[in-house]
Design a protein around this motif. Structure first.
Motif, PDB file in Angstrom:
ATOM      1  N   ASN A  62      -2.185   6.925 -19.885  1.00  0.00           N
ATOM      2  CA  ASN A  62      -3.359   6.962 -19.437  1.00  0.00           C
ATOM      3  C   ASN A  62      -3.813   6.288 -18.754  1.00  0.00           C
ATOM      4  N   ASN A  63      -4.913   5.721 -17.755  1.00  0.00           N
ATOM      5  CA  ASN A  63      -5.781   5.261 -17.036  1.00  0.00           C
ATOM      6  C   ASN A  63      -7.134   6.182 -16.815  1.00  0.00           C
ATOM      7  N   ARG A  64      -7.647   4.916 -15.905  1.00  0.00           N
ATOM      8  CA  ARG A  64      -9.043   5.322 -15.434  1.00  0.00           C
ATOM      9  C   ARG A  64      -8.967   6.442 -14.368  1.00  0.00           C
ATOM     10  N   THR A  65      -8.484   6.890 -14.270  1.00  0.00           N
ATOM     11  CA  THR A  65      -8.414   8.290 -13.143  1.00  0.00           C
ATOM     12  C   THR A  65      -8.332   9.363 -13.580  1.00  0.00           C
ATOM     13  N   GLY A  66      -7.826   9.414 -15.271  1.00  0.00           N
ATOM     14  CA  GLY A  66      -7.648  10.449 -15.588  1.00  0.00           C
ATOM     15  C   GLY A  66      -5.925  11.425 -14.905  1.00  0.00           C
ATOM     16  N   VAL A  67      -5.456  11.064 -14.151  1.00  0.00           N
ATOM     17  CA  VAL A  67      -4.373  11.152 -14.196  1.00  0.00           C
ATOM     18  C   VAL A  67      -3.071  10.131 -14.527  1.00  0.00           C
ATOM     19  N   PRO A  68      -2.263  10.798 -15.578  1.00  0.00           N
ATOM     20  CA  PRO A  68      -1.583  10.124 -16.029  1.00  0.00           C
ATOM     21  C   PRO A  68      -0.134   8.887 -15.179  1.00  0.00           C
ATOM     22  N   THR A  69      -0.020   7.664 -15.525  1.00  0.00           N
ATOM     23  CA  THR A  69       1.469   7.527 -14.906  1.00  0.00           C
ATOM     24  C   THR A  69       3.024   6.713 -15.578  1.00  0.00           C
ATOM     25  N   TYR A  70       3.505   6.611 -14.908  1.00  0.00           N
ATOM     26  CA  TYR A  70       4.992   5.633 -15.383  1.00  0.00           C
ATOM     27  C   TYR A  70       5.027   4.570 -14.615  1.00  0.00           C
ATOM     28  N   LYS A  71       4.967   3.627 -15.833  1.00  0.00           N
ATOM     29  CA  LYS A  71       4.382   2.635 -15.163  1.00  0.00           C
ATOM     30  C   LYS A  71       5.126   1.238 -15.382  1.00  0.00           C
ATOM     31  N   LEU A  72       5.640  -0.322 -14.625  1.00  0.00           N
ATOM     32  CA  LEU A  72       6.697  -0.903 -14.708  1.00  0.00           C
ATOM     33  C   LEU A  72       5.310  -2.087 -14.812  1.00  0.00           C
ATOM     34  N   PRO A  73       5.296  -3.710 -15.736  1.00  0.00           N
ATOM     35  CA  PRO A  73       4.491  -3.708 -15.185  1.00  0.00           C
ATOM     36  C   PRO A  73       5.656  -5.405 -13.549  1.00  0.00           C
ATOM     37  N   HIS A  74       4.458  -6.203 -13.258  1.00  0.00           N
ATOM     38  CA  HIS A  74       5.835  -6.933 -12.275  1.00  0.00           C
ATOM     39  C   HIS A  74       6.489  -6.834 -11.898  1.00  0.00           C
ATOM     40  N   GLN A  75       6.743  -6.349 -11.056  1.00  0.00           N
ATOM     41  CA  GLN A  75       7.768  -5.862 -10.151  1.00  0.00           C
ATOM     42  C   GLN A  75       7.333  -6.566  -8.474  1.00  0.00           C
ATOM     43  N   ILE A  76       8.452  -6.969  -8.272  1.00  0.00           N
ATOM     44  CA  ILE A  76       8.490  -7.652  -6.962  1.00  0.00           C
ATOM     45  C   ILE A  76       9.654  -7.468  -5.698  1.00  0.00           C
ATOM     46  N   ILE A  77       8.449  -7.726  -4.477  1.00  0.00           N
ATOM     47  CA  ILE A  77       9.280  -7.326  -3.276  1.00  0.00           C
ATOM     48  C   ILE A  77       9.449  -8.500  -2.692  1.00  0.00           C
ATOM     49  N   GLN A  78      10.598  -8.793  -1.909  1.00  0.00           N
ATOM     50  CA  GLN A  78      10.170 -10.512  -1.356  1.00  0.00           C
ATOM     51  C   GLN A  78      11.017 -10.080  -0.216  1.00  0.00           C
ATOM     52  N   VAL A  79      10.879 -10.887   1.384  1.00  0.00           N
ATOM     53  CA  VAL A  79      10.961  -9.583   2.153  1.00  0.00           C
ATOM     54  C   VAL A  79      11.395 -10.829   3.547  1.00  0.00           C
ATOM     55  N   ASN A  80      12.681 -11.652   4.219  1.00  0.00           N
ATOM     56  CA  ASN A  80      12.747 -12.628   4.845  1.00  0.00           C
ATOM     57  C   ASN A  80      11.902 -11.955   6.131  1.00  0.00           C
ATOM     58  N   LEU A  81      10.727 -12.236   6.531  1.00  0.00           N
ATOM     59  CA  LEU A  81      10.477 -11.576   7.825  1.00  0.00           C
ATOM     60  C   LEU A  81      10.949 -11.908   9.034  1.00  0.00           C
ATOM     61  N   GLN A  82      11.607 -12.694   9.551  1.00  0.00           N
ATOM     62  CA  GLN A  82      12.859 -13.236  10.314  1.00  0.00           C
ATOM     63  C   GLN A  82      13.783 -12.454  10.531  1.00  0.00           C
ATOM     64  N   LYS A  83      13.863 -12.153   9.380  1.00  0.00           N
ATOM     65  CA  LYS A  83      15.320 -10.834   9.616  1.00  0.00           C
ATOM     66  C   LYS A  83      14.750  -9.395   9.609  1.00  0.00           C
ATOM     67  N   GLU A  84      13.601  -9.236   9.270  1.00  0.00           N
ATOM     68  CA  GLU A  84      13.150  -7.568   9.270  1.00  0.00           C
ATOM     69  C   GLU A  84      11.654  -7.266   9.215  1.00  0.00           C
ATOM     70  N   PHE A  85      11.020  -6.407   9.767  1.00  0.00           N
ATOM     71  CA  PHE A  85      10.430  -6.436   9.241  1.00  0.00           C
ATOM     72  C   PHE A  85       9.675  -5.083   7.932  1.00  0.00           C
ATOM     73  N   PRO A  86       8.946  -5.227   7.583  1.00  0.00           N
ATOM     74  CA  PRO A  86       9.245  -4.218   6.217  1.00  0.00           C
ATOM     75  C   PRO A  86       8.142  -2.740   6.232  1.00  0.00           C
ATOM     76  N   ILE A  87       9.035  -1.934   6.764  1.00  0.00           N
ATOM     77  CA  ILE A  87       8.124  -0.655   7.011  1.00  0.00           C
ATOM     78  C   ILE A  87       9.692   0.407   6.414  1.00  0.00           C
ATOM     79  N   LEU A  88       9.370   1.698   5.564  1.00  0.00           N
ATOM     80  CA  LEU A  88       9.727   2.566   4.713  1.00  0.00           C
ATOM     81  C   LEU A  88      10.274   3.546   6.460  1.00  0.00           C
ATOM     82  N   LYS A  89      11.603   4.227   6.279  1.00  0.00           N
ATOM     83  CA  LYS A  89      12.339   4.798   6.675  1.00  0.00           C
ATOM     84  C   LYS A  89      11.799   6.190   6.015  1.00  0.00           C
TER      85      LYS A  89
END
Length: 286
Positions: free
Chosen positions: A24-51
């Motif tokens: 549970n969390n402060r919103t009252g809607v439970p979550t599934y969670k993981l700590p310490h997630q990282i995304i690294q993007v080379n902006l020279q090679k791509e612009f990060p936006i989902l397809k």
């Protein structure tokens, strides 16, 4: 074709769905969670936006400009642009209190960052922090993306975005995209090239009522990956709509005549060749 950014993002999604800690969390809607997630993007090679789903690029950019350029806490400025993502958090004055842009303005943090990038780019103290302990009680929502750490290496501008809490389905795609725009803008006006954007999410979560939407997104990603295996023979791509998504390569285009950060308008910031697989409706928990 799914890009490197999307692969990293979807890996986090699937890991949370399969291995997330339920609580549970402060919103009252439970979550599934993981700590310490990282995304690294080379902006020279791509612009990060989902397809695999539509990300509202202009809305994300308008919010970023409101925080970093207008340095405002007045939600009316967003509402006048038909942006309503902050409506649930406003106070009686239609502001978010002493949060986000208020903290950038209070200490002239952006101006100091730009000055340092121009005059002392090897400084190791280029940090913009929105987490002001003194003002936390006066914030309608304490900042999720609360800190950026900046670096210049070999003429390239790098940024580490630190996020204390990340709504993976809705907030995180918005945040990665809008901070990529910010790096491009600051790089242009400081005469640097873009480098790496590293997005660190301390609490990466999917709300229980978002699970079905994320499972749909995983299905879409698997379709893109299937197309990836036959990319050498595009004649096998029978679905023209999916083919346009597969071959698209989103590129950010800024008005190159702009040399002052405060002169950018939303019309100076364009995303070209962005095709996606459509919206996925999911709820925001407040």
């Amino acid at each position: 074709m799914a890009n490197n950014y999307e692969k990293q993002y979807m890996t986090i999604v699937e890991n949370i769905l399969n291995n997330g800690y339920y609580d549970n969390n402060r919103t009252g809607v439970p979550t599934y969670k993981l700590p310490h997630q990282i995304i690294q993007v080379n902006l020279q090679k791509e612009f990060p936006i989902l397809k695999t789903k539509q990300v509202a690029f202009k809305t994300a950019t308008k919010e970023m400009l409101w925080i970093w350029q207008s340095q405002s806490n007045d939600v009316t400025l967003l509402q006048n642009q038909n942006v309503h993502i902050w409506d649930e958090w406003v106070d009686s004055n239609n502001t978010i209190g002493k949060a986000y842009g208020y903290q950038i303005a209070k200490y002239k943090q952006l101006d100091k960052l730009i000055e340092t990038l121009k005059n002392n780019p090897q400084d190791r103290r280029m940090i913009v922090s929105l987490w002001n302990i003194e003002d936390l009680p006066d914030m309608q929502l304490q900042p999720c993306c609360y800190q950026t750490i900046w670096d210049v290496t070999d003429g390239r501008l790098n940024c580490m975005l630190v996020q204390r809490s990340g709504d993976i389905p809705l907030g995180v795609p918005f945040n990665t995209t809008q901070y990529a725009v910010l790096v491009h803008m600051i790089a242009q006006i400081t005469e640097l090239k873009v480098g790496q954007l590293t997005h660190v999410i301390n609490n990466a979560h999917i709300y229980e009522n978002q699970i079905d939407g994320m499972k749909e997104q995983v299905k879409r990603y698997n379709i893109l990956n299937t197309y990836n295996h036959i990319k050498d023979d595009l004649s096998l791509l029978k679905n023209k709509e999916l083919m346009s998504v597969f071959v698209s390569n989103p590129k950010l285009k800024l008005n190159t005549n702009i040399t002052n950060f405060y002169d950018f308008t939303i019309d100076d910031i364009k995303l070209e060749d962005y095709e996606n697989m459509g919206k996925i409706s999911m709820k925001v928990s407040v």
